[in-house]
Design an enzyme around this catalytic site. Structure first.
Site, PDB file in Angstrom:
ATOM      1  N   GLY A  82      15.665  -7.403 -25.299  1.00  0.00           N
ATOM      2  CA  GLY A  82      16.755  -6.842 -26.078  1.00  0.00           C
ATOM      3  C   GLY A  82      17.444  -5.706 -25.334  1.00  0.00           C
ATOM      4  O   GLY A  82      17.122  -5.406 -24.180  1.00  0.00           O
ATOM      5  N   ALA A  83      18.401  -5.077 -26.004  1.00  0.00           N
ATOM      6  CA  ALA A  83      19.075  -3.896 -25.450  1.00  0.00           C
ATOM      7  C   ALA A  83      19.595  -3.070 -26.612  1.00  0.00           C
ATOM      8  O   ALA A  83      19.781  -3.588 -27.716  1.00  0.00           O
ATOM      9  CB  ALA A  83      20.221  -4.302 -24.538  1.00  0.00           C
ATOM     10  N   ASP A  84      19.832  -1.790 -26.348  1.00  0.00           N
ATOM     11  CA  ASP A  84      20.394  -0.919 -27.386  1.00  0.00           C
ATOM     12  C   ASP A  84      21.919  -0.939 -27.357  1.00  0.00           C
ATOM     13  O   ASP A  84      22.566  -0.814 -28.387  1.00  0.00           O
ATOM     14  CB  ASP A  84      19.869   0.508 -27.195  1.00  0.00           C
ATOM     15  CG  ASP A  84      18.350   0.527 -27.266  1.00  0.00           C
ATOM     16  OD1 ASP A  84      17.800  -0.102 -28.196  1.00  0.00           O
ATOM     17  OD2 ASP A  84      17.719   1.111 -26.374  1.00  0.00           O
ATOM     18  N   LYS A  94      18.825   0.690 -22.501  1.00  0.00           N
ATOM     19  CA  LYS A  94      17.600   0.170 -23.088  1.00  0.00           C
ATOM     20  C   LYS A  94      16.616   1.320 -23.291  1.00  0.00           C
ATOM     21  O   LYS A  94      16.854   2.420 -22.820  1.00  0.00           O
ATOM     22  CB  LYS A  94      16.962  -0.879 -22.155  1.00  0.00           C
ATOM     23  CG  LYS A  94      17.726  -2.207 -22.141  1.00  0.00           C
ATOM     24  CD  LYS A  94      17.036  -3.273 -21.315  1.00  0.00           C
ATOM     25  CE  LYS A  94      15.587  -3.484 -21.599  1.00  0.00           C
ATOM     26  NZ  LYS A  94      15.243  -3.729 -23.008  1.00  0.00           N
ATOM     27  N   GLY A  95      15.515   1.016 -24.003  1.00  0.00           N
ATOM     28  CA  GLY A  95      14.441   1.999 -24.042  1.00  0.00           C
ATOM     29  C   GLY A  95      14.163   2.653 -25.368  1.00  0.00           C
ATOM     30  O   GLY A  95      13.379   3.600 -25.433  1.00  0.00           O
ATOM     31  N   GLY A  97      12.341   1.450 -27.414  1.00  0.00           N
ATOM     32  CA  GLY A  97      10.896   1.208 -27.533  1.00  0.00           C
ATOM     33  C   GLY A  97      10.084   1.912 -26.469  1.00  0.00           C
ATOM     34  O   GLY A  97       8.875   1.696 -26.377  1.00  0.00           O
ATOM     35  N   GLU A 103      10.157  -2.553 -18.125  1.00  0.00           N
ATOM     36  CA  GLU A 103      11.241  -3.525 -18.321  1.00  0.00           C
ATOM     37  C   GLU A 103      12.104  -3.616 -17.064  1.00  0.00           C
ATOM     38  O   GLU A 103      12.427  -4.705 -16.596  1.00  0.00           O
ATOM     39  CB  GLU A 103      12.086  -3.116 -19.533  1.00  0.00           C
ATOM     40  CG  GLU A 103      11.323  -3.266 -20.854  1.00  0.00           C
ATOM     41  CD  GLU A 103      12.028  -2.652 -22.053  1.00  0.00           C
ATOM     42  OE1 GLU A 103      11.577  -2.918 -23.172  1.00  0.00           O
ATOM     43  OE2 GLU A 103      13.007  -1.899 -21.883  1.00  0.00           O
TER      44      GLU A 103
HETATM   45  C1  5RP Z   1      12.489  -1.379 -25.685  1.00  0.00           C
HETATM   46  C2  5RP Z   1      13.894  -1.836 -25.545  1.00  0.00           C
HETATM   47  C3  5RP Z   1      14.398  -2.782 -26.601  1.00  0.00           C
HETATM   48  O1  5RP Z   1      14.588  -4.026 -26.006  1.00  0.00           O
HETATM   49  C4  5RP Z   1      15.693  -2.259 -27.166  1.00  0.00           C
HETATM   50  O2  5RP Z   1      15.437  -0.982 -27.682  1.00  0.00           O
HETATM   51  C5  5RP Z   1      16.227  -3.192 -28.263  1.00  0.00           C
HETATM   52  O3  5RP Z   1      15.326  -3.255 -29.336  1.00  0.00           O
HETATM   53  P1  5RP Z   1      15.611  -4.114 -30.633  1.00  0.00           P
HETATM   54  O4  5RP Z   1      15.721  -5.548 -30.208  1.00  0.00           O
HETATM   55  O5  5RP Z   1      14.425  -3.856 -31.523  1.00  0.00           O
HETATM   56  O6  5RP Z   1      16.890  -3.623 -31.239  1.00  0.00           O
HETATM   57  O7  5RP Z   1      14.598  -1.512 -24.626  1.00  0.00           O
HETATM   58  O8  5RP Z   1      12.162  -0.424 -24.713  1.00  0.00           O
END
Ligand code: 5RP
Length: 227
Positions: A82-84, A94-95, A97, A103
């Site tokens: 995924g990505a933010d 990203k990040g 999480g 990643e």
């Molecule tokens: C984790 C990430 C995630 O992929 C990113 O934060 C997207 O998360 P989500 O799919 O829950 O919206 O980079 O480090």
């Protein structure tokens, strides 16, 4: 079906038997992991799998997937995560999480990077909705915070929330500073600048990988594929 699930299912369908595949982290990547586990089970696929976090490893192992350690990964056919935020040049933040260091390691080793998102992740300029997460060696937090502030950021040490007193500790045992920059500036251009700050282990700007990025935006009824 929810848009994240749709994007995750689309990515799992891109995997072919015999591939080496990287598993991302987060709510969208988890749909990919589930769909891939299903395909492995039903189609008896033989894959080499590597995970980007403890959280994804835990899930993958519970689903019966066998993983190789990160230090054994030399190349991946595909990495899905995924990505933010993503911008029109397919650059990312990203990040959320806190797994951006592992990643980025896996993205760097991948031929293809499938970025799985819902429509809320699309921005004209990076930094519009999310801060840039920066993983920092614990002793260097003060120095890095000052340097980020000198670059114009509003910086906060990411708290663990209700699960622990004090800050989030990354899978590598480091701390995370969230640096909120003015999106009107050149946030993407800060990628190499942040790498140069002593004590920074890595950060969530992914601006060098557009050549291998395909963004899959899940909508209600379809997946929009960009790149
Ligand atoms: C984790 C990430 C995630 O992929 C990113 O934060 C997207 O998360 P989500 O799919 O829950 O919206 O980079 O480090």
């Amino acid at each position: 079906m929810d848009s994240k699930e749709r994007a995750g299912n689309w990515a799992a369908a891109q995997v072919a038997d015999g591939m080496a595949v990287g598993l991302g982290t987060g709510s969208t990547a988890s749909w990919f992991v589930k769909a891939l586990a299903r395909r492995i089970r039903e189609e008896k696929l033989t894959l080499t799998l590597a995970s980007s976090s403890y959280s994804t490893s835990q899930m993958a192992l519970e689903l019966g997937m066998r993983l190789i350690p990160l230090e054994h990964v030399t190349r991946l056919d595909v990495y899905a995560d995924g990505a933010d935020e993503f911008d029109p040049q397919r650059r990312l933040i990203k990040g959320r999480g806190a797994a951006m260091v592992q990643e980025k390691h896996l993205v760097h080793l991948s031929d293809r990077f499938l970025v799985l998102v819902d429509p809320s992740k699309r921005v004209e300029r990076l930094g519009t909705n999310f801060p840039v997460p920066v993983e920092v060696l614990p002793f260097a937090v003060g120095l890095v915070k000052k340097e980020l502030e000198a670059l114009g950021a509003v910086v906060s040490l990411r708290p663990a929330g209700t699960s622990k007193d004090g800050p989030v500790v990354s899978d590598q045992g480091n701390l995370v500073l969230d640096a909120r920059f003015d999106a009107a500036g050149d946030v993407a251009g800060l990628d190499p600048v942040l790498n140069d700050i002593p004590g920074v282990v890595g950060h969530g700007l992914f601006t060098r990988y557009a050549d291998r990025v395909t963004v899959a935006v899940g909508h209600d009824e379809r997946v929009e594929v960009i790149g």
